[in-house]
Design a protein around this motif. Structure first.
Motif, short mmCIF file in Angstrom:
data_model
loop_
_atom_site.label_atom_id
_atom_site.label_comp_id
_atom_site.label_asym_id
_atom_site.label_seq_id
_atom_site.Cartn_x
_atom_site.Cartn_y
_atom_site.Cartn_z
N THR A 1 0.83 -1.21 0.00
CA THR A 1 0.00 0.00 0.00
C THR A 1 0.86 1.25 0.00
OG1 THR A 1 -1.75 -1.17 1.19
CG2 THR A 1 -1.81 1.24 1.24
N VAL B 1 0.84 4.26 -2.81
CA VAL B 1 0.59 5.67 -2.47
C VAL B 1 1.67 6.55 -3.11
CG1 VAL B 1 0.55 7.37 -0.60
CG2 VAL B 1 -0.67 5.21 -0.34
N SER C 1 -0.89 10.33 -4.16
CA SER C 1 -1.81 10.74 -3.10
C SER C 1 -2.53 9.52 -2.54
CB SER C 1 -2.85 11.73 -3.63
OG SER C 1 -3.79 11.09 -4.47
N PHE C 2 -3.08 9.67 -1.33
CA PHE C 2 -3.83 8.58 -0.72
C PHE C 2 -5.12 8.31 -1.50
CE2 PHE C 2 -1.72 7.44 3.24
CZ PHE C 2 -0.79 8.47 3.37
N ARG D 1 -10.14 5.17 1.43
CA ARG D 1 -8.97 5.98 1.72
C ARG D 1 -8.50 5.77 3.16
NH1 ARG D 1 -7.08 10.62 3.73
NH2 ARG D 1 -5.67 11.93 2.47
N SER D 2 -9.45 5.57 4.07
CA SER D 2 -9.09 5.38 5.47
C SER D 2 -8.27 4.10 5.66
CB SER D 2 -10.36 5.31 6.33
OG SER D 2 -11.21 4.27 5.89
N SER E 1 -4.72 4.80 4.42
CA SER E 1 -4.00 5.60 5.41
C SER E 1 -3.59 4.76 6.61
CB SER E 1 -4.88 6.77 5.85
OG SER E 1 -4.23 7.57 6.81
N VAL F 1 -0.47 2.64 5.93
CA VAL F 1 0.78 3.40 5.98
C VAL F 1 1.16 3.74 7.41
CG1 VAL F 1 1.92 5.55 5.28
CG2 VAL F 1 0.46 4.32 3.65
N LYS F 2 0.17 4.13 8.23
CA LYS F 2 0.44 4.42 9.63
C LYS F 2 0.94 3.17 10.37
CE LYS F 2 -2.87 8.23 10.09
NZ LYS F 2 -4.14 8.67 10.71
N ARG G 1 2.78 14.73 5.32
CA ARG G 1 1.48 14.89 4.70
C ARG G 1 0.93 16.29 4.93
NH1 ARG G 1 2.06 10.51 7.72
NH2 ARG G 1 1.60 8.41 6.98
N LEU H 1 1.86 15.30 -0.49
CA LEU H 1 2.68 14.49 0.40
C LEU H 1 4.08 14.40 -0.17
CD1 LEU H 1 3.19 11.41 -0.89
CD2 LEU H 1 0.79 11.17 -0.30
#
Length: 300
Positions: A9, A13, A18-19, A30-31, A34, A37-38, A51, A56
């Protein structure tokens, strides 16, 4: 596997920029993108991206990870596809590009038929007048006018495209017939990159005039010819009906030195995975049937 998903992922990105764009490519919220990545950042104990609401950028650690991971993931994905795929059970994404002015009916019909046979195959179709870098753009198939070599890529020729200088009969009545390319008045020019290619390939080195009007779309150029704006160098067949009924005149036949191949192009043989090869075969057959149908007499 969760760590691999997060890494995949992250790479998508960066590729997409972009996400939101990555989420659209991956078919995920999108969540979720994200969160992956987190999670990867938490696992590695470092920040990979800076970001903002509009953009980004990669941190130094993020750039290092991306540079190391991108090629490895592509190789791994190709290997898994090759192992997983069985005849009649194809799956995965095919990224395909074609010229913005390419007639889409045969292409869309071929995609529709192929997905009925192989519903697990997904398509990302990009119609653009720009010549995309197939490696950087992660493109599997490009439908484009071939330059007859010069690049490290694989091509499958579909047909040879003839070109002709055309003008409306009304324009010829007003301006007369030019005897040479240099005498052409009111030239309707293609985009500069295509103009240089046509000069080198189709005209044998002869120079085209500076355009009074320029367009990067062949259908727009044809319509400008029909409206009496001047002379254009366009693919054979684009004005066939207008030539037949006398609205358009073909000029300077002797100036045409060669044709240009239209080809399915692949980045390399290693990138022709089973789903890509199967669709290329299907599209080539569909394209040939379409050409044969166009040769039938009118009314049949």
């Amino acid at each position: 596997m969760a760590k691999l998903d997060s890494l995949f992922t992250f790479v998508e990105v960066v590729r997409a920029g972009s996400f939101a764009a990555a989420a659209a490519r991956l078919g995920k919220p999108r969540s979720t993108v994200s969160l992956h990545v987190k999670t990867l950042e938490a696992t590695l104990g470092t920040r990979l991206m800076k970001r903002s609401t509009r953009s980004l950028s990669l941190t130094e650690d993020g750039r290092l990870l991306f540079d190391q991971a991108e090629g490895g993931l592509k190789t791994l994905t190709a290997a898994m596809d090759a192992i997983r795929t069985k005849p009649g059970r194809l799956g995965g994404l095919i990224r395909l590009t074609a010229p913005a002015d390419f007639p889409t009916d045969t292409l869309t019909t071929a995609i529709t038929e192929f997905r009925r046979m192989h519903p697990a195959v997904r398509f990302d179709v990009m119609l653009t007048s720009a010549t995309m870098n197939m490696i950087d753009g992660d493109v599997d198939i490009a439908l484009r006018i071939s330059r007859r070599g010069g690049e490290d890529r694989v091509e499958r020729r579909l047909l040879d495209v003839g070109w002709q200088f055309c003008a409306s009969s009304e324009w010829v009545r007003r301006k007369g017939r030019p005897r040479t390319i240099a005498e052409i008045d009111d030239f309707i020019a293609p985009a500069p990159e295509l103009a240089r290619f046509l000069e080198h390939t189709v005209l044998g080195g002869a120079k085209l005039p500076a355009g009074d009007v320029m367009a990067d779309n062949q259908f727009a150029i044809r319509d400008l010819v029909l409206a009496g704006n001047g002379v254009a160098l366009i693919p054979e067949g684009l004005c066939a009906d207008a030539i037949e009924d006398g609205r358009v005149v073909v000029l300077l036949d002797e100036a045409i030195a060669d044709t240009t191949p239209l080809a399915l192009t692949f980045p390399s043989r290693a990138d022709i995975v089973p789903r890509v090869r199967a669709f290329a075969d299907h599209f080539a057959k569909k394209f040939e049937r379409s050409r044969q149908a166009e040769r039938l007499p009118r009314g049949r």
